[in-house]
Motif scaffolding. Structure first.
Motif, PDB file in Angstrom:
ATOM      1  N   GLU A   1      82.841  34.230  27.466  1.00 15.16           N
ATOM      2  CA  GLU A   1      83.122  34.844  26.162  1.00 15.16           C
ATOM      3  C   GLU A   1      83.559  33.811  25.137  1.00 15.16           C
ATOM      4  N   ALA A   2      84.393  32.862  25.556  1.00 15.25           N
ATOM      5  CA  ALA A   2      84.848  31.821  24.634  1.00 15.25           C
ATOM      6  C   ALA A   2      83.688  30.946  24.155  1.00 15.25           C
TER       7      ALA A   2
ATOM      8  N   ALA B   1      78.754  31.336  18.317  1.00 16.08           N
ATOM      9  CA  ALA B   1      78.531  32.287  17.225  1.00 16.08           C
ATOM     10  C   ALA B   1      79.220  31.811  15.951  1.00 16.08           C
ATOM     11  N   ASP B   2      80.436  31.276  16.091  1.00 14.41           N
ATOM     12  CA  ASP B   2      81.142  30.756  14.916  1.00 14.41           C
ATOM     13  C   ASP B   2      80.414  29.561  14.324  1.00 14.41           C
TER      14      ASP B   2
ATOM     15  N   ARG C   1      76.887  34.446  12.961  1.00 12.49           N
ATOM     16  CA  ARG C   1      76.713  35.652  13.778  1.00 12.49           C
ATOM     17  C   ARG C   1      75.301  36.220  13.689  1.00 12.49           C
ATOM     18  N   LEU C   2      74.654  36.095  12.557  1.00 12.45           N
ATOM     19  CA  LEU C   2      73.315  36.661  12.404  1.00 12.45           C
ATOM     20  C   LEU C   2      72.334  35.995  13.367  1.00 12.45           C
ATOM     21  N   LEU C   3      72.377  34.684  13.455  1.00 13.15           N
ATOM     22  CA  LEU C   3      71.494  33.965  14.366  1.00 13.15           C
ATOM     23  C   LEU C   3      71.777  34.368  15.800  1.00 13.15           C
ATOM     24  N   SER C   4      73.050  34.508  16.156  1.00 13.95           N
ATOM     25  CA  SER C   4      73.421  34.909  17.504  1.00 13.95           C
ATOM     26  C   SER C   4      72.880  36.294  17.838  1.00 13.95           C
ATOM     27  N   ARG C   5      72.992  37.225  16.908  1.00 15.92           N
ATOM     28  CA  ARG C   5      72.475  38.573  17.142  1.00 15.92           C
ATOM     29  C   ARG C   5      70.959  38.562  17.288  1.00 15.92           C
ATOM     30  N   ALA C   6      70.298  37.752  16.482  1.00 14.60           N
ATOM     31  CA  ALA C   6      68.836  37.680  16.552  1.00 14.60           C
ATOM     32  C   ALA C   6      68.387  37.140  17.900  1.00 14.60           C
TER      33      ALA C   6
END
Length: 165
Positions: free
Chosen positions: A72-73, A79-80, A84-89
């Motif tokens: 998780e870390a 993501a930071d 976050r958008l790239l991570s979600r994609a």
């Protein structure tokens, strides 16, 4: 070469719960995405034997705590860093892959700042206590995880010949 999540888990288990090392070795040979998914399910109380080879019988305490907290870390740090958008994609695209996809390898451990390390410590401490580890032992485990993550970042920079300042 950077340390991976499983390298950190292996090091902490070797230090804090060597009896769980065979479990870590077995997990390291499996698809990392599946391992995290199933360990997360088991931690949430869903599913009996999540990995199909006796995790529930192994009564592992340290391995799932460390694996989930470090995973998780690392995800949060990435993501930071990337947004976050790239991570979600990428997450959504990963779910679209056909079932016969290649195995997912454990991610590399990024460099963490003090706030991120403090968050990891809090997460490990809370989860270890929730699972029944006495608070002094849980605090020791949390400190070990943070120290290992800090060393992973410092060690990689020194090996590369770059400075962390």
């Amino acid at each position: 070469m950077r340390a991976t999540v499983m390298d950190v888990v292996r090091d902490i288990v070797d230090q804090r719960a060597p009896e769980e090392r065979p479990l870590v070795d077995d997990l390291a040979g499996l698809d990392y995405g599946l391992v995290v998914h199933r360990v997360r399910q088991a931690s949430n109380g869903r599913g009996g034997d999540p990995l199909g080879f006796g995790l529930s019988e192994a009564t592992a305490l340290i391995t799932p705590v460390v694996l989930l907290a470090v995973d998780e870390a690392c995800r949060a740090a990435v993501a930071d860093a990337t947004g976050r958008l790239l991570s979600r994609a990428t997450s959504a695209l990963g779910r679209l892959r056909p079932p016969g996809r290649r195995q997912i390898a454990p991610p590399d451990v990024p460099d963490f700042d003090r706030d991120q390390l403090a968050a990891v410590r809090s997460r490990v401490l809370a989860e270890a206590v929730r699972r029944g580890l006495p608070e002094p032992d849980a605090a020791g485990l949390a400190d070990s995880v943070v120290a290992r993550l800090a060393l992973a970042g410092a060690g990689e920079s020194e090996q590369d010949g770059t400075s962390t300042t």
